[in-house]
Design an enzyme around this catalytic site. Structure first.
Site, PDB file in Angstrom:
ATOM      1  N   ARG A   3       0.824  -1.214   0.000  1.00 29.34           N
ATOM      2  CA  ARG A   3       0.000   0.000   0.000  1.00 29.34           C
ATOM      3  C   ARG A   3       0.858   1.263   0.000  1.00 29.34           C
ATOM      4  O   ARG A   3       0.545   2.236  -0.672  1.00 29.34           O
ATOM      5  CB  ARG A   3      -0.937   0.002   1.201  1.00 29.34           C
ATOM      6  CG  ARG A   3      -2.002  -1.084   1.074  1.00 29.34           C
ATOM      7  CD  ARG A   3      -2.952  -0.988   2.216  1.00 29.34           C
ATOM      8  NE  ARG A   3      -3.946  -2.034   2.184  1.00 29.34           N
ATOM      9  CZ  ARG A   3      -4.948  -2.115   3.043  1.00 29.34           C
ATOM     10  NH1 ARG A   3      -5.074  -1.211   3.982  1.00 29.34           N
ATOM     11  NH2 ARG A   3      -5.826  -3.092   2.966  1.00 29.34           N
TER      12      ARG A   3
ATOM     13  N   ASP B 299     -15.960   8.632   9.107  1.00 27.56           N
ATOM     14  CA  ASP B 299     -14.787   7.790   8.896  1.00 27.56           C
ATOM     15  C   ASP B 299     -13.551   8.676   8.955  1.00 27.56           C
ATOM     16  O   ASP B 299     -13.630   9.888   8.777  1.00 27.56           O
ATOM     17  CB  ASP B 299     -14.857   7.072   7.537  1.00 27.56           C
ATOM     18  CG  ASP B 299     -14.022   5.795   7.509  1.00 27.56           C
ATOM     19  OD1 ASP B 299     -14.603   4.700   7.594  1.00 27.56           O
ATOM     20  OD2 ASP B 299     -12.784   5.903   7.432  1.00 27.56           O
TER      21      ASP B 299
HETATM   22  C1  LIG Z   1     -13.656  -2.537   7.354  1.00 27.48           C
HETATM   23  S1  LIG Z   1     -14.336  -0.910   7.334  1.00 27.48           S
HETATM   24  C2  LIG Z   1     -15.942  -1.213   8.031  1.00 27.48           C
HETATM   25  C3  LIG Z   1     -17.054  -0.559   7.243  1.00 27.48           C
HETATM   26  C4  LIG Z   1     -18.470  -0.827   7.756  1.00 27.48           C
HETATM   27  N1  LIG Z   1     -18.635  -0.387   9.120  1.00 27.48           N
HETATM   28  C5  LIG Z   1     -18.804  -2.294   7.622  1.00 27.48           C
HETATM   29  O1  LIG Z   1     -18.867  -3.013   8.632  1.00 27.48           O
HETATM   30  O2  LIG Z   1     -19.016  -2.761   6.509  1.00 27.48           O
HETATM   31  C6  LIG Z   1     -13.465  -0.114   8.689  1.00 27.48           C
HETATM   32  C7  LIG Z   1     -13.467   1.401   8.587  1.00 27.48           C
HETATM   33  O3  LIG Z   1     -13.021   1.949   9.840  1.00 27.48           O
HETATM   34  C8  LIG Z   1     -12.291   3.130   9.545  1.00 27.48           C
HETATM   35  N2  LIG Z   1     -11.409   3.482  10.672  1.00 27.48           N
HETATM   36  C9  LIG Z   1     -10.303   2.844  11.100  1.00 27.48           C
HETATM   37  N3  LIG Z   1      -9.741   3.489  12.130  1.00 27.48           N
HETATM   38  C10 LIG Z   1     -10.517   4.560  12.387  1.00 27.48           C
HETATM   39  C11 LIG Z   1     -10.469   5.627  13.343  1.00 27.48           C
HETATM   40  N4  LIG Z   1      -9.487   5.714  14.254  1.00 27.48           N
HETATM   41  N5  LIG Z   1     -11.437   6.561  13.302  1.00 27.48           N
HETATM   42  C12 LIG Z   1     -12.434   6.487  12.382  1.00 27.48           C
HETATM   43  N6  LIG Z   1     -12.540   5.514  11.450  1.00 27.48           N
HETATM   44  C13 LIG Z   1     -11.587   4.551  11.450  1.00 27.48           C
HETATM   45  C14 LIG Z   1     -11.540   2.789   8.280  1.00 27.48           C
HETATM   46  O4  LIG Z   1     -11.135   3.934   7.562  1.00 27.48           O
HETATM   47  C15 LIG Z   1     -12.549   1.924   7.507  1.00 27.48           C
HETATM   48  O5  LIG Z   1     -13.250   2.655   6.544  1.00 27.48           O
END
Ligand SMILES: C[S@@+](CC[C@H](N)C(=O)[O-])C[C@H]1O[C@@H](n2cnc3c(N)ncnc32)[C@H](O)[C@@H]1O
Length: 283
Positions: free
Chosen positions: A41, A153
């Protein structure tokens, strides 16, 4: 110390440094097994920036923080998601949670749902469809209520995708044919068919960038929080603080849904487990 003969050499201490920044800035824990993923990445960023190794990349990351940091964060987050993922949460929302929370809010006529870690928007649009169905069924009772879904996000790229509300038909498996027709316009782009969220669901959602580790700007409380497949990347200490804050910002009654491989055991006792990674606030 390992020698790396790849396009952009990444030493052990480079990787240590990178995972330190990731943890500090996002809460995401990058274990040793994530090293290849991190390499591929960030190699893309090295190409864009024209650097030749990770010493140079880290120098840029540290020196021009504001610029490279957001690219760095966008690169290390994992954004996998889909419409109506873990569908039982949406059935539960429609049949049990929404009737209860609407009933509890008759004084304010206001309901708030938070999709925390919303990625590209499939989760908040699935929430909006569910809320729209509920309101349609109860139109005389809840007409004129102030109902909003906050979608947040950390990753600015996925947020702008969500705001845009345009999805490939090929990647919209979770949507039923009926929901597709009812809640999306279809655009023929030659080989590719695209779905564009209609205003009746779009208008229910507010997309905002928010780091879950930082101070939250929201003033009011929430009735429901979906924080699914986010804390799986966090350690227990970060999870403890986060779920305590979720309990504080939830009303009573207040519901929390987490991801299928996550659980609150030894993390918090402020929620009662209802099975199927559905939780209700207890104190
Ligand atoms: C795997 S996705 C989950 C999406 C959705 N909630 C689902 O279950 O399908 C995880 C998301 O968490 C976000 N994320 C990770 N760390 C974070 C943080 N410290 N604050 C806000 N968002 C975060 C990532 O950018 C990502 O878009």
């Amino acid at each position: 110390m390992s020698h790396d003969l790849r396009e952009f050499p990444m030493t052990d201490s480079n990787f240590e440094h990178i995972r330190g920044v990731a943890y500090q800035r996002t809460g995401i824990v990058l274990g040793d097994h994530k090293r290849e993923m991190v390499y591929s990445r960030l190699a893309r960023r090295c190409r864009v920036l024209g650097v030749t190794n990770f010493d140079e990349y880290i120098h840029i990351l540290e020196s021009s923080e504001a610029d490279e940091l957001s690219h760095f964060v966008n690169s290390i987050t994992t954004n996998l998601t889909s419409f109506f993922r873990e569908g039982h949460h949406f059935e539960f929302l429609l049949e049990t949670v929404l009737p209860e929370v609407f009933d509890a809010n008759t004084a304010t006529r206001r309901v708030r749902i938070w999709s925390a870690g919303c990625s590209t928007g499939e989760e908040p649009y699935s929430l909006a469809i569910t809320v729209h169905k509920f309101l349609k069924k109860n139109v005389t009772r809840y007409k004129g209520w102030d109902v909003k879904i906050l979608a947040t996000d950390l990753d600015s790229n996925v947020l702008s995708h969500g705001r845009h509300g345009v999805y490939r038909v090929a990647g919209s498996d979770g949507l039923s044919a009926e929901d597709r027709r009812e809640y999306f316009d279809e655009l023929d782009q030659g080989n590719e068919h695209e779905l564009i969220a209609k205003d009746k669901i779009r208008s229910l959602i507010i997309f905002n960038r928010l780091n879950l580790l930082h101070k939250w700007p929201m003033k009011g409380q929430f009735d429901v929080i979906f924080c699914r497949n986010v804390v799986i990347y966090f350690d227990k200490e970060t999870q403890k603080v986060l779920f305590d804050r979720y309990a504080n910002i939830l009303k009573d009654p207040g519901y929390l849904m987490i991801g299928h491989s996550e659980n609150l055991h030894r993390v918090t006792d402020r929620f009662k487990a209802l099975g199927g990674t559905r939780y209700k606030k207890v104190c």
